[in-house]
Design a protein around this motif. Structure first.
Motif, short mmCIF file in Angstrom:
data_model
loop_
_atom_site.label_atom_id
_atom_site.label_comp_id
_atom_site.label_asym_id
_atom_site.label_seq_id
_atom_site.Cartn_x
_atom_site.Cartn_y
_atom_site.Cartn_z
N VAL A 187 3.42 -5.58 -1.18
CA VAL A 187 4.31 -4.51 -1.62
C VAL A 187 5.68 -4.73 -0.99
O VAL A 187 5.79 -4.83 0.24
N LEU A 242 5.65 -5.32 -6.79
CA LEU A 242 4.32 -5.51 -6.23
C LEU A 242 3.82 -6.87 -6.68
O LEU A 242 3.84 -7.17 -7.88
N SER A 273 -2.60 -3.27 0.04
CA SER A 273 -1.51 -4.13 0.51
C SER A 273 -1.96 -5.02 1.67
O SER A 273 -2.65 -4.56 2.59
#
Length: 545
Positions: free
Chosen positions: A8, A14, A74
């Motif tokens: 991220v 992303l 993430s």
């Protein structure tokens, strides 16, 4: 540090590692609010946009869920500033609301006076508003309901429309009780739409969007105007409604170039509504011909601009948009959001495939090399001529023949853009060809022959992109397309996704000329399939087994 599939970044991108064991889980988690931008082999790039966040908010997702999705998946710490920005952006939705009361009618209300003062300073918004009732409320003329929502979205303060809808003229409609029922996701889609009042349902081709429309009509039990892309689609809607609901033939009218029937349920084509005579849209009176309780927009991602303008005046009517993708090549997703309504339900294609309601698909890009003589002609051609040259390269013909032979006996579609190319392919394959010039009656005969198995091969132009019921097609071969249209890719893949009686896999081939704009546009179209979780295999024509 969790080993997540996502990276991220602070610029709101992303990065999804496709080969990560949890990539599918991560993709599903971000799908409600992130849009896929690029999809090469190993790392897909998504972007978080305000519109994506507001669509998620309207569909019932809050900032906490979005933040949790990013933090959970993430690989590295999520930038704090991004999390704050997401929360702030989602919090903008609903600080302004449209409501209605008996005394003043339509009212714009705020929970934050500074926001109301800010939007009043915009010169395109102030003329749409009426008398100030107090610090938090201001009157809106009902005719400006749609235009106001458009303008508020443009300045970053989307209004939540809670003003309700007229019931319209009542008309009994129920789902037929003869051994079928809405699938669970179809019922959830109807419920999501009805709870929100207006909005868009996103479902894969072959997943039964028409049945969601029928479910919404039964819920409304009111006169309904259904807007569709073409006459073939109109007749398929009619047939499906006759089979799945208590409606009779006398209750369903067709309003098209061929017929002008206005009945309690009227199915009209976009084309006839947007026909102009001497600068005027002569058929718009259809919208006022009855007190409609529901308006259904089939393939809402294809709405012509004049329909948007009409829809701005139809804000008191319940509006249901149906589509396989909210992507619009003209960038007017914001108009869909503000005028039809936000996304109310979205089922990822792979989730419905896992439930057995659409077929699994094998997507293959077959790359051909242009001969030296054509490469030189291509290199020296005008830019506007290059796509056609690459798309119609003779090198593709032999590849198509080999793929058809490989799948001999399976229902197969060859789909393309250019009529002379399709005629040549049809001649070489000894197949029937369907184009925009094929009379509707002839088309329907050929579709029926294909459906019953009398024909197992059809060559079709882009008339086959939309709403054509070919339930047993299991192979599609795409030889040329509308530049980089992701909408078209969604529709064409959808032609083969209806579940197969024997559970077999569907096959979707795209034949592409390498080192040309053909391959560039193909990469753009494939973004949609990657967004839905489909992997593209790339093979050389010489290695095609």
């Amino acid at each position: 540090m969790p080993d997540g599939a996502l990276i991220v970044q602070s610029d709101k991108t992303l990065l999804l590692e496709v080969d990560h064991p949890r990539s599918q889980e991560a993709r599903r988690a971000i799908a409600p609010f992130a849009e896929l931008e690029r999809a090469p082999e190993h790392v897909h790039t998504y972007r978080v946009t305000p519109l994506g966040l507001w669509n998620a908010r309207a569909a019932g997702h809050d900032a906490e869920q979005v933040v949790d999705a990013l933090v959970t998946h993430s690989r590295y710490a999520v930038p704090h500033a991004l999390l704050v920005d997401i929360a702030d952006t989602m919090d903008r939705y609903g600080r302004l609301t449209l409501t209605k009361d008996d005394e003043h009618g339509l009212i714009l209300t705020t929970t934050d006076r500074a926001v109301l003062e800010e939007v009043l300073r915009h010169k395109r918004i102030k003329p749409l508003l009426g008398a100030r009732l107090d610090d938090d409320r201001i009157v809106v003329h009902p005719s400006e309901r749609g235009h106001l929502k458009q303008e508020l979205l443009k300045v970053g303060w989307p209004a939540e429309d809670l003003a309700g809808y007229v019931d319209g003229e009542a008309h009994p409609i129920a789902l037929a009780e003869d051994g079928w029922a809405l699938r669970p996701y179809q019922q959830h889609a109807v419920d999501g739409f009805w709870h929100g009042g207006s909005g868009v349902v996103v479902l894969p081709c072959g997943a039964g969007k028409t049945l969601v429309g029928a479910g919404a009509m039964a819920q409304a039990s009111a006169t309904t105007l259904i807007l569709v892309t073409n006459t073939v689609s109109a007749r398929q809607w009619r047939d499906e409604l006759l089979a799945r609901t208590t409606l009779t033939e006398d209750e369903i009218g067709e309003y098209s170039g061929a017929r002008k029937e206005i009945r309690p349920v009227t199915i009209a084509t976009y084309q006839v509504l947007t026909t102009r005579r001497k600068g005027a849209y002569t058929h718009l009176d259809l919208l006022d011909a009855r007190d409609w309780g529901l308006i259904v927009y089939d393939e809402v991602h294809l709405l012509p601009a004049p329909i948007f303008r009409m829809t701005a005046d139809l804000q008191a009517r319940r509006r249901l948009g149906l589509t396989a993708t909210l992507v619009r090549e003209d960038g007017r997703e914001a108009d869909v959001f503000s005028l039809i309504g936000p996304k109310r339900f979205d089922a990822p294609w792979k989730d419905i495939e896992a439930q057995g309601y659409i077929a699994p698909a094998d997507c293959v890009e077959v790359r051909v090399t242009l001969p030296d003589s054509l490469r030189m002609a291509y290199a020296t051609a005008d830019p506007e001529d290059r796509y056609r040259m690459a798309s119609c390269a003779d090198a593709k013909l032999g590849v198509v023949e080999r793929i058809v032979k490989k799948h001999k006996g399976e229902p197969t579609l060859v789909i393309g853009q250019y009529l002379d190319q399709l005629d040549e392919i049809a001649t070489r394959l000894g197949a029937e060809v369907i184009t925009g010039q094929t009379p509707v009656g002839e088309r329907q005969k050929l579709y029926e022959a294909f459906r019953t198995g009398e024909l197992d091969l059809l060559v079709v132009s882009k008339v086959a992109n939309f709403s054509i019921d070919l339930p047993e097609a299991s192979v599609a071969i795409q030889v040329s397309g509308t530049f980089g249209s992701r909408q078209e890719e969604a529709q064409r893949l959808g032609r083969v996704l209806r579940p197969k009686a024997d559970g077999r896999t569907a096959h979707f081939y795209t034949v592409v000329a390498r080192d040309t704009v053909d391959s560039e546009f193909a990469a753009h179209r494939q973004r949609f399939l990657a967004e839905q979780g489909y992997a593209y295999r790339i093979v050389d024509a010489d290695d095609l087994d």
